[in-house]
Design a protein around this motif. Structure first.
Motif, PDB file in Angstrom:
ATOM      1  N   PRO A   1      -4.371  12.986  -5.228  1.00 50.44           N
ATOM      2  CA  PRO A   1      -4.568  13.318  -3.816  1.00 50.44           C
ATOM      3  C   PRO A   1      -4.892  12.074  -2.984  1.00 50.44           C
ATOM      4  CG  PRO A   1      -6.478  13.974  -5.100  1.00 50.44           C
ATOM      5  CD  PRO A   1      -5.442  13.535  -6.090  1.00 50.44           C
ATOM      6  N   VAL A   2      -4.391  12.068  -1.742  1.00 51.57           N
ATOM      7  CA  VAL A   2      -4.638  10.970  -0.803  1.00 51.57           C
ATOM      8  C   VAL A   2      -5.277  11.558   0.440  1.00 51.57           C
ATOM      9  CG1 VAL A   2      -3.619   9.134   0.584  1.00 51.57           C
ATOM     10  CG2 VAL A   2      -2.697   9.638  -1.689  1.00 51.57           C
ATOM     11  N   CYS A   3      -6.476  11.112   0.764  1.00 52.51           N
ATOM     12  CA  CYS A   3      -7.202  11.627   1.922  1.00 52.51           C
ATOM     13  C   CYS A   3      -6.488  11.232   3.213  1.00 52.51           C
ATOM     14  CB  CYS A   3      -8.637  11.093   1.914  1.00 52.51           C
ATOM     15  SG  CYS A   3      -9.619  11.619   3.350  1.00 52.51           S
ATOM     16  N   ARG A   4      -6.415  12.153   4.138  1.00 49.35           N
ATOM     17  CA  ARG A   4      -5.728  11.878   5.396  1.00 49.35           C
ATOM     18  C   ARG A   4      -6.451  10.826   6.224  1.00 49.35           C
ATOM     19  NH1 ARG A   4      -1.741  14.338   8.043  1.00 49.35           N
ATOM     20  NH2 ARG A   4      -1.565  13.999  10.289  1.00 49.35           N
ATOM     21  N   ASN A   5      -7.765  10.767   6.125  1.00 51.04           N
ATOM     22  CA  ASN A   5      -8.544   9.830   6.927  1.00 51.04           C
ATOM     23  C   ASN A   5      -8.899   8.557   6.158  1.00 51.04           C
ATOM     24  OD1 ASN A   5      -8.621  11.598   9.186  1.00 51.04           O
ATOM     25  ND2 ASN A   5     -10.294  12.737   8.242  1.00 51.04           N
TER      26      ASN A   5
ATOM     27  N   LEU B   1     -10.560   4.918  -7.564  1.00 51.47           N
ATOM     28  CA  LEU B   1     -11.023   5.525  -8.811  1.00 51.47           C
ATOM     29  C   LEU B   1     -10.097   6.647  -9.275  1.00 51.47           C
ATOM     30  CD1 LEU B   1     -14.906   5.662  -8.338  1.00 51.47           C
ATOM     31  CD2 LEU B   1     -13.534   3.986  -9.580  1.00 51.47           C
ATOM     32  N   ARG B   2      -9.359   7.243  -8.349  1.00 47.78           N
ATOM     33  CA  ARG B   2      -8.427   8.307  -8.745  1.00 47.78           C
ATOM     34  C   ARG B   2      -7.235   7.751  -9.528  1.00 47.78           C
ATOM     35  NH1 ARG B   2      -9.609  13.066  -6.119  1.00 47.78           N
ATOM     36  NH2 ARG B   2     -10.964  12.918  -4.281  1.00 47.78           N
ATOM     37  N   LEU B   3      -7.051   6.425  -9.485  1.00 47.69           N
ATOM     38  CA  LEU B   3      -5.935   5.825 -10.215  1.00 47.69           C
ATOM     39  C   LEU B   3      -6.322   5.393 -11.625  1.00 47.69           C
ATOM     40  CD1 LEU B   3      -4.439   3.563  -7.405  1.00 47.69           C
ATOM     41  CD2 LEU B   3      -3.493   5.700  -8.274  1.00 47.69           C
TER      42      LEU B   3
ATOM     43  N   TYR C   1       0.842  -1.199   0.000  1.00 49.88           N
ATOM     44  CA  TYR C   1       0.000   0.000   0.000  1.00 49.88           C
ATOM     45  C   TYR C   1       0.877   1.250   0.000  1.00 49.88           C
ATOM     46  CZ  TYR C   1      -3.052   3.747   1.524  1.00 49.88           C
ATOM     47  OH  TYR C   1      -3.707   4.931   1.619  1.00 49.88           O
ATOM     48  N   THR C   2       1.973   1.224   0.760  1.00 51.21           N
ATOM     49  CA  THR C   2       2.890   2.372   0.764  1.00 51.21           C
ATOM     50  C   THR C   2       3.446   2.622  -0.621  1.00 51.21           C
ATOM     51  OG1 THR C   2       3.499   1.889   3.047  1.00 51.21           O
ATOM     52  CG2 THR C   2       4.961   3.348   1.821  1.00 51.21           C
ATOM     53  N   ALA C   3       3.802   1.548  -1.329  1.00 49.77           N
ATOM     54  CA  ALA C   3       4.308   1.699  -2.686  1.00 49.77           C
ATOM     55  C   ALA C   3       3.237   2.253  -3.620  1.00 49.77           C
ATOM     56  CB  ALA C   3       4.814   0.354  -3.196  1.00 49.77           C
ATOM     57  N   LEU C   4       2.006   1.729  -3.513  1.00 52.60           N
ATOM     58  CA  LEU C   4       0.907   2.221  -4.341  1.00 52.60           C
ATOM     59  C   LEU C   4       0.607   3.679  -4.021  1.00 52.60           C
ATOM     60  CD1 LEU C   4      -1.186   1.235  -6.464  1.00 52.60           C
ATOM     61  CD2 LEU C   4      -2.733   0.791  -4.554  1.00 52.60           C
ATOM     62  N   ARG C   5       0.668   4.011  -2.760  1.00 50.91           N
ATOM     63  CA  ARG C   5       0.418   5.398  -2.323  1.00 50.91           C
ATOM     64  C   ARG C   5       1.513   6.333  -2.837  1.00 50.91           C
ATOM     65  NH1 ARG C   5       2.116   8.216   2.271  1.00 50.91           N
ATOM     66  NH2 ARG C   5       0.596   9.675   3.175  1.00 50.91           N
ATOM     67  N   ASP C   6       2.766   5.863  -2.788  1.00 46.69           N
ATOM     68  CA  ASP C   6       3.870   6.677  -3.284  1.00 46.69           C
ATOM     69  C   ASP C   6       3.749   6.878  -4.787  1.00 46.69           C
ATOM     70  OD1 ASP C   6       6.575   7.916  -2.667  1.00 46.69           O
ATOM     71  OD2 ASP C   6       7.132   6.482  -4.228  1.00 46.69           O
TER      72      ASP C   6
END
Length: 584
Positions: free
Chosen positions: A151-155, A161-163, A138-143
């Motif tokens: 954008p990545v929501c803090r919560n 869908l943003r991808l 997930y960290t890799a996908l998020r990076d």
């Protein structure tokens, strides 16, 4: 998801609840208006794109999970070779002499012991690796998303869908992962040699048998001036045997809980990835706030698998540490003396689960010996339900089905076992089932694989020669004699008796000859040594509530109040609890 992230709650469904008394419009309703064709095609196309994206994400997580198991367990095996193998070699040479391990490092007794311990430890791969692997991926996908200004929501974390606009890049990364060699166990090259283990072994031998020994004035027989060379070559050879045994196991057969979530239970609509973001985002942000954004994270999306802190350095972590060892975890009652509802630790859950499976196997063995093979199958299947990542239960099922002449089920059970461990029993029993179904070529292929593992196995060689001769003479398949319970159910591999001559048949694998040693073989090197696990005493509750497989999905299970326990003794293969004895 792992229970440690249970503080995150799933989002409620966005749709409104249907009001009572309202009627839904069906396509046959006279007032129903069909949407224009181009709009319908657009929705279908969008849903198809989301489905492709989700399948790609799930597949990426699965492939990286397999790489994580292979890499982290390889790190553990390196630690085993560095810490536990010197003790193993010391115990063997104490009984057999300084050159025994060098001459017998590839014997079946040593390999069977290694197989039993490796199998026991790999059953823990789900508990040990799944949480870390999901976080890393997930960290890799998020990076990847942040590097593309997503954008990545803090919560709520990353929304799948943003991808969608970046599906081609994700698919490209998936293609890279798919093209990589299948994940397997191998010595990590960056962790260096085993010099420290060899140094500790030589020091122990020097203190016990050498000139520095305080126990004896003269060395015992066999401990001549070449003992250091014998011990060193023995340690090197037995380390190579450990890696060969480990490569018999297939990482794709382990971690079945996460594997099932990433395949059959992964939703194509996007909610699975969204829930993953909710679960992991808080942990990832806390880690970044506490430790900062590590430099290794820039390398996590390069196709090699999940990046970790200490990637390709000596700080690579061994997740098969003491946390889940047999006595590694303190119970909740010990941690919270005032608690009125004690809980079971992960270690207790796993050992109770293993003991329950072994009890079912013992009942199956008893039924097998009585000739009640259908009852034996039921007990073996119950054992497999409790411990699905122990391949020998499927081998037991196959042995019982062979007695019942149910060749198809016997073949299926062997194939399931071989999906975890490529064992000689699995190939041999599947070859028997396939021969009886007149699939001779496939049976020969299985026997060839079995003889590559153990070229001296008499039963497999006899079966191979019989098949090859039957091909030329078109003779019917032979009937199999009643197998001994120790061989067909739970015994060790067959040892050579009067080995039939293969006449150098090109279809029969030739045994690989080891490099000759620079010292002669002595009478002591021909001794037969037996490596036996020490039985372990364990307090087992009389009653464990719920489905036994449910304990695999959670880290803790509630104990029944005022439960009574009994002391059970069972064999638990490990690197610490075993003895080496001389067998006449």
């Amino acid at each position: 998801m792992p229970a440690k992230y249970s503080h995150v709650k799933k989002r409620p469904n966005a749709g409104h609840k249907k009001k009572a008394g309202s009627t839904s419009v069906t396509k046959d309703h006279p007032n129903h208006k069909r949407m224009p064709a181009h709009i319908d095609r657009g929705i279908s196309s969008a849903m198809s794109a989301v489905s492709q994206l989700e399948r790609a994400i799930a597949r990426i997580f699965l492939l990286r999970f397999e790489q994580d198991i292979a890499r982290l367990f390889s790190t553990h095996l390196y630690c085993v070779a560095l810490i536990h193998l010197p003790t193993f070699v010391m115990r063997c040479i104490t009984v057999g002499g300084p050159g025994w391990v060098a001459h017998n490092a590839d014997c079946e007794d040593i390999k069977d012991f290694f197989r039993s311990v490796v199998s026991m430890e790999l059953r823990q791969s789900g508990e040990r690796v799944a949480t870390k692997s999901v976080l890393w991926s997930y960290t890799a996908l998020r990076d990847f998303a942040l590097s593309n200004n997503v954008p990545v929501c803090r919560n709520r974390g990353l929304h799948s869908l943003r991808l969608l606009p970046f599906y081609d890049a994700l698919k490209g990364h998936l293609d890279v992962l798919e093209a990589m060699p299948h994940a397997t166990f191998a010595k990590p090259p960056h962790l260096g040699t085993l010099a420290e283990g060899l140094e500790a072994l030589e020091e122990a031998c020097e203190l016990k048998y050498g000139e520095k020994s305080l126990l004896r004035s003269t060395p015992p027989p066999g401990w001549d001036q070449h003992w250091r060379l014998k011990v060193r070559l023995g340690y090197e050879r037995v380390s190579q045997t450990l890696w060969r045994v480990a490569r018999e196991f297939d990482v794709s057969g382990y971690g079945n809980v996460l594997r099932e979530k990433l395949t059959t239970k992964w939703c194509d609509c996007g909610c699975s990835t969204d829930h993953l973001g909710e679960v992991c985002e808080k942990t990832v942000r806390e880690d970044e706030e506490n430790s900062g954004v590590r430099s290794g994270k820039q390398r996590e999306w390069d196709g090699r698998g999940s990046g970790v802190h200490g990637w390709e350095t000596v700080e690579e972590e061994d997740v098969w540490d003491l946390d889940l060892d047999f006595t590694g975890n303190e119970s909740e009652e010990e941690a919270n003396p005032g608690s009125t509802q004690p809980e079971m630790t992960i270690a207790e859950i796993m050992e109770v689960r293993y003991l329950r499976a072994e009890k079912e196997k013992e009942l199956g063995n008893a039924a097998f010996r009585r000739g009640d093979y259908e009852v034996a199958v039921n007990h073996y299947q119950a054992a497999h339900v409790v411990e699905p990542e122990m391949p020998h239960y499927q081998l037991n099922i196959a042995a019982a089905y062979l007695k019942l002449c149910n060749w198809i089920e016997a073949e299926n059970a062997c194939s399931k076992a071989l999906g975890q461990h490529r064992s000689i029993k699995g190939y041999y029993r599947r070859a028997k089932a396939r021969r009886m179904m007149e699939r001779t070529e496939e049976a020969i292929k299985d026997l060839r694989a079995a003889l590559k593992i153990q070229p001296s196995n008499t039963e497999a060689l006899e079966e191979m020669l019989s098949l090859l001769s039957s091909q030329s003479s078109s003779s019917p398949p032979p009937s199999y004699p009643d197998e001994a319970t120790s061989s067909s159910v739970g015994g060790t591999s067959a040892t050579p008796r009067n080995l039939p001559s293969s006449n150098h048949n090109p279809q029969i694998p030739k045994p690989k000859s080891l490099k000759p040693l620079p010292f002669a073989r002595t009478k002591a090197d021909d001794r037969k040594l037996k490596i036996m696990p020490i039985p372990v005493m364990f307090e087992v509750p009389e009653y464990v509530p719920g489905d036994p497989t449910a304990t695999f999905k959670v880290t803790r299970a509630q104990k029944v109040k005022n439960v009574t326990t009994r002391t059970e003794t069972f064999v638990y293969p490990s690197w610490e609890k075993y003895t080496v004895k001389h067998v006449a």
